[in-house]
Write a protein that holds these residues in place. Structure first.
Motif, PDB file in Angstrom:
ATOM      1  N   ILE A  91      10.359 -43.974  -1.588  1.00 57.10           N
ATOM      2  CA  ILE A  91      11.809 -43.945  -1.775  1.00 57.10           C
ATOM      3  C   ILE A  91      12.165 -44.001  -3.261  1.00 57.10           C
ATOM      4  O   ILE A  91      13.051 -43.286  -3.738  1.00 57.10           O
ATOM      5  CB  ILE A  91      12.464 -45.109  -1.009  1.00 57.10           C
ATOM      6  N   GLY A  92      11.461 -44.852  -3.997  1.00 53.04           N
ATOM      7  CA  GLY A  92      11.724 -44.985  -5.422  1.00 53.04           C
ATOM      8  C   GLY A  92      11.425 -43.716  -6.199  1.00 53.04           C
ATOM      9  O   GLY A  92      12.124 -43.385  -7.160  1.00 53.04           O
ATOM     10  N   PHE A  93      10.394 -42.985  -5.772  1.00 55.35           N
ATOM     11  CA  PHE A  93      10.062 -41.729  -6.448  1.00 55.35           C
ATOM     12  C   PHE A  93      11.202 -40.719  -6.309  1.00 55.35           C
ATOM     13  O   PHE A  93      11.615 -40.092  -7.294  1.00 55.35           O
ATOM     14  CB  PHE A  93       8.767 -41.156  -5.868  1.00 55.35           C
ATOM     15  N   VAL A  94      11.705 -40.554  -5.093  1.00 51.40           N
ATOM     16  CA  VAL A  94      12.805 -39.616  -4.869  1.00 51.40           C
ATOM     17  C   VAL A  94      14.038 -40.042  -5.660  1.00 51.40           C
ATOM     18  O   VAL A  94      14.711 -39.221  -6.302  1.00 51.40           O
ATOM     19  CB  VAL A  94      13.123 -39.513  -3.365  1.00 51.40           C
ATOM     20  N   THR A 121      24.429 -46.358  -7.515  1.00 49.29           N
ATOM     21  CA  THR A 121      24.444 -44.936  -7.181  1.00 49.29           C
ATOM     22  C   THR A 121      23.610 -44.147  -8.196  1.00 49.29           C
ATOM     23  O   THR A 121      23.312 -44.633  -9.297  1.00 49.29           O
ATOM     24  CB  THR A 121      25.873 -44.391  -7.170  1.00 49.29           C
ATOM     25  N   VAL A 122      23.254 -42.928  -7.818  1.00 44.26           N
ATOM     26  CA  VAL A 122      22.491 -42.075  -8.721  1.00 44.26           C
ATOM     27  C   VAL A 122      23.286 -41.806  -9.993  1.00 44.26           C
ATOM     28  O   VAL A 122      22.769 -41.892 -11.111  1.00 44.26           O
ATOM     29  CB  VAL A 122      22.124 -40.750  -8.020  1.00 44.26           C
ATOM     30  N   LEU A 153      11.199 -37.643 -18.663  1.00 44.87           N
ATOM     31  CA  LEU A 153      10.145 -38.652 -18.533  1.00 44.87           C
ATOM     32  C   LEU A 153      10.641 -40.031 -18.966  1.00 44.87           C
ATOM     33  O   LEU A 153      10.270 -41.046 -18.371  1.00 44.87           O
ATOM     34  CB  LEU A 153       8.931 -38.244 -19.368  1.00 44.87           C
ATOM     35  N   THR A 154      11.465 -40.075 -20.011  1.00 50.25           N
ATOM     36  CA  THR A 154      12.010 -41.357 -20.466  1.00 50.25           C
ATOM     37  C   THR A 154      12.897 -41.980 -19.401  1.00 50.25           C
ATOM     38  O   THR A 154      12.818 -43.183 -19.132  1.00 50.25           O
ATOM     39  CB  THR A 154      12.801 -41.165 -21.763  1.00 50.25           C
ATOM     40  N   SER A 155      13.767 -41.182 -18.787  1.00 49.76           N
ATOM     41  CA  SER A 155      14.630 -41.691 -17.726  1.00 49.76           C
ATOM     42  C   SER A 155      13.821 -42.103 -16.503  1.00 49.76           C
ATOM     43  O   SER A 155      14.081 -43.142 -15.893  1.00 49.76           O
ATOM     44  CB  SER A 155      15.661 -40.630 -17.345  1.00 49.76           C
ATOM     45  N   PHE A 156      12.832 -41.289 -16.142  1.00 54.08           N
ATOM     46  CA  PHE A 156      12.014 -41.582 -14.966  1.00 54.08           C
ATOM     47  C   PHE A 156      11.268 -42.904 -15.127  1.00 54.08           C
ATOM     48  O   PHE A 156      11.077 -43.641 -14.148  1.00 54.08           O
ATOM     49  CB  PHE A 156      11.015 -40.442 -14.742  1.00 54.08           C
ATOM     50  N   ASP A 157      10.868 -43.229 -16.344  1.00 55.23           N
ATOM     51  CA  ASP A 157      10.031 -44.408 -16.598  1.00 55.23           C
ATOM     52  C   ASP A 157      10.841 -45.638 -16.999  1.00 55.23           C
ATOM     53  O   ASP A 157      10.263 -46.687 -17.286  1.00 55.23           O
ATOM     54  CB  ASP A 157       9.018 -44.070 -17.695  1.00 55.23           C
ATOM     55  N   THR A 175      14.533 -47.514  -8.304  1.00 51.85           N
ATOM     56  CA  THR A 175      13.730 -46.440  -8.876  1.00 51.85           C
ATOM     57  C   THR A 175      12.258 -46.806  -8.752  1.00 51.85           C
ATOM     58  O   THR A 175      11.913 -47.955  -8.450  1.00 51.85           O
ATOM     59  CB  THR A 175      14.086 -46.224 -10.353  1.00 51.85           C
ATOM     60  N   LEU A 176      11.378 -45.858  -8.994  1.00 44.89           N
ATOM     61  CA  LEU A 176       9.942 -46.120  -8.854  1.00 44.89           C
ATOM     62  C   LEU A 176       9.447 -47.192  -9.824  1.00 44.89           C
ATOM     63  O   LEU A 176       8.702 -48.089  -9.404  1.00 44.89           O
ATOM     64  CB  LEU A 176       9.163 -44.813  -9.036  1.00 44.89           C
ATOM     65  N   PRO A 177       9.800 -47.166 -11.112  1.00 45.54           N
ATOM     66  CA  PRO A 177       9.346 -48.246 -11.991  1.00 45.54           C
ATOM     67  C   PRO A 177       9.845 -49.621 -11.555  1.00 45.54           C
ATOM     68  O   PRO A 177       9.100 -50.611 -11.671  1.00 45.54           O
ATOM     69  CB  PRO A 177       9.930 -47.849 -13.360  1.00 45.54           C
ATOM     70  N   VAL A 178      11.074 -49.707 -11.055  1.00 45.96           N
ATOM     71  CA  VAL A 178      11.578 -50.994 -10.571  1.00 45.96           C
ATOM     72  C   VAL A 178      10.822 -51.416  -9.317  1.00 45.96           C
ATOM     73  O   VAL A 178      10.520 -52.606  -9.121  1.00 45.96           O
ATOM     74  CB  VAL A 178      13.090 -50.917 -10.310  1.00 45.96           C
TER      75      VAL A 178
END
Length: 275
Positions: free
Chosen positions: A61-64, A132-133, A199-203, A218-221
């Protein structure tokens, strides 16, 4: 440069490479080791942790969620950062230095402070944006703009202004010059800025952790929360997947740029314009 200087430079560069890559290699080894805690050479290798990382529901779920946030944040950062970089580089307006400092200012602020500030903003003024996104992406845009402005600005600095002047002399409007002359010549720094921003936002963790309601992360969280509950190699496995994915994205972008002939294209055009 003497032989000794070359040798010292080579040793220094090798030491920097080892210093940067050693932690990544340790994470990669820990993700396929049979040991729950890696204290030395692994006693064996297994794909169990990678399978658990892929099937773990919060990670999926966090990846999406992370992809959605990073995509929106990157698009908005480019939409705002590219015109800002152009105005700073070509506008010739008074106060350009102040404008440049304004875009760089978010780098001096701790990301924890940024996240808490957006949390207070959403909780008191825009409660519907919390979690929210769009709400998380807006906070990420503030972090991405300095990098986008700097990278696109470097591309504009290397672009010969005579190309734009030639377009205007031929009757093109300012918007036509930007779209047909300037933008095609900064495609490479623009692509690099887009990948770096994504990549910065994703991480991002420090800012996002303040903006995540229960059950939506999110995935990092999600990795951060997993570490609080269970410190097993599953977190190393998902971190390894993120490292490999980031390298693949950067490599595919470089390959696409090379095949499109963008590497060195700006320099050839500038030399042609001068001659």
């Amino acid at each position: 440069m003497t032989v000794l200087q070359r040798a010292l430079r080579t040793c220094w560069l090798a030491a920097c490479v080892v210093f940067i890559t050693a932690p990544l290699l340790i994470v990669l080894v820990a993700s396929v080791s049979t040991d729950h805690v890696l204290t030395g050479p692994p006693s064996g290798f297994t794909l169990r942790w990678l399978q658990e990382a892929v099937t773990y529901e919060p990670f999926r779920i966090g990846f999406v969620y992370s992809v959605q946030v990073a995509a929106v944040a990157t698009a908005v950062a480019l939409a705002l950062g590219v015109p800002a970089a152009y105005v700073i580089a070509r506008g010739g307006l008074p106060g350009t230095g102040v404008l440049r400092s304004l875009f760089v200012a978010p780098l001096s602020m701790p990301r924890v402070v940024t996240g808490f500030g957006f949390f207070v903003l959403y909780a008191s003024v825009f409660p519907t944006a919390y979690g929210t996104v769009g709400g998380v992406a807006l906070a990420h845009v503030l972090l991405l703009l300095p990098f986008v402005v700097a990278l696109v600005g470097s591309g504009l600095a290397n672009l010969d202004p005579s190309l734009e002047e030639a377009g205007r002399d031929l009757g093109a409007s300012s918007s036509q010059v930007f779209l047909r002359v300037t933008l095609p010549q900064i495609r490479m720094p623009l692509a690099i800025a887009a990948v770096f921003a994504f990549l910065t936002s994703f991480d991002e963790v420090d800012t996002s952790v303040f903006l995540m309601p229960p059950g939506v992360t999110t995935l990092p969280v999600a990795i951060f929360l997993r570490l609080e509950q269970n410190q097993d190699p599953t977190t190393s496995a998902v971190s390894s997947l993120m490292i490999v994915g980031s390298l693949l994205l950067a490599g595919l972008t470089a390959l696409a740029l090379r095949r499109s002939g963008l590497f060195g294209a700006g320099g050839r055009l500038n030399r042609g314009a001068r001659t």
